[in-house]
Design a protein around this motif. Sequence first.
Motif, PDB file in Angstrom:
ATOM      1  N   GLN A  24       1.719  91.947 -36.315  1.00  0.00           N
ATOM      2  CA  GLN A  24       0.305  92.303 -36.262  1.00  0.00           C
ATOM      3  C   GLN A  24      -0.244  92.162 -34.855  1.00  0.00           C
ATOM      4  O   GLN A  24       0.007  91.176 -34.171  1.00  0.00           O
ATOM      5  CB  GLN A  24      -0.473  91.415 -37.219  1.00  0.00           C
ATOM      6  CG  GLN A  24      -1.905  91.823 -37.379  1.00  0.00           C
ATOM      7  CD  GLN A  24      -2.573  91.045 -38.499  1.00  0.00           C
ATOM      8  OE1 GLN A  24      -1.947  90.289 -39.214  1.00  0.00           O
ATOM      9  NE2 GLN A  24      -3.870  91.241 -38.638  1.00  0.00           N
ATOM     10  N   ASN A  30      -6.832  94.357 -39.131  1.00  0.00           N
ATOM     11  CA  ASN A  30      -6.377  95.301 -40.150  1.00  0.00           C
ATOM     12  C   ASN A  30      -6.425  96.709 -39.556  1.00  0.00           C
ATOM     13  O   ASN A  30      -7.472  97.345 -39.513  1.00  0.00           O
ATOM     14  CB  ASN A  30      -7.266  95.198 -41.390  1.00  0.00           C
ATOM     15  CG  ASN A  30      -6.832  96.119 -42.506  1.00  0.00           C
ATOM     16  OD1 ASN A  30      -6.060  97.055 -42.314  1.00  0.00           O
ATOM     17  ND2 ASN A  30      -7.343  95.871 -43.697  1.00  0.00           N
ATOM     18  N   LEU A  51       2.334  93.454 -43.930  1.00  0.00           N
ATOM     19  CA  LEU A  51       3.166  92.870 -42.884  1.00  0.00           C
ATOM     20  C   LEU A  51       4.524  92.542 -43.477  1.00  0.00           C
ATOM     21  O   LEU A  51       4.616  91.894 -44.504  1.00  0.00           O
ATOM     22  CB  LEU A  51       2.526  91.584 -42.337  1.00  0.00           C
ATOM     23  CG  LEU A  51       1.135  91.730 -41.754  1.00  0.00           C
ATOM     24  CD1 LEU A  51       0.508  90.368 -41.517  1.00  0.00           C
ATOM     25  CD2 LEU A  51       1.193  92.498 -40.455  1.00  0.00           C
TER      26      LEU A  51
END
Length: 129
Positions: A24, A30, A51
Amino acid sequence: RGLLNRTSVPRDVVDYIVYGTVIQEVKTSNVAREVSYVQRFPSNVVASLGLMSILMGNSDSFAGVGMIAAGQCDVVVAGGVELMSDVPIRHSRKMRKAMLTLNRAKTLGQKLSLISKIRPDYFTPEVIF
């Protein structure tokens, strides 16, 4: 934008947006939600990020297909994001604590005192994957 242009799918018929990534990106909590904002999808469209260690974009694509097959959605935008070319490197816990404390220091003396306490091992990065 390219996907919408190539498919001529109107934004208002999309039921779900799902993206996957291995690592990430630190500044974006997001990426699926970021896509929905930037491309001006209606605010009621669910946007989720998955993820996983490998093949996350494919996994999310399969999830989108499953939602369509189950009758939960009619149109799903699915994709994946690669961040391996700019992997976030986290500072050690000691360094993060020192930086936060340094940020609160008011005077030059306080700042210099805190800087003098930083040791070489503070610069050892934490591996996040």
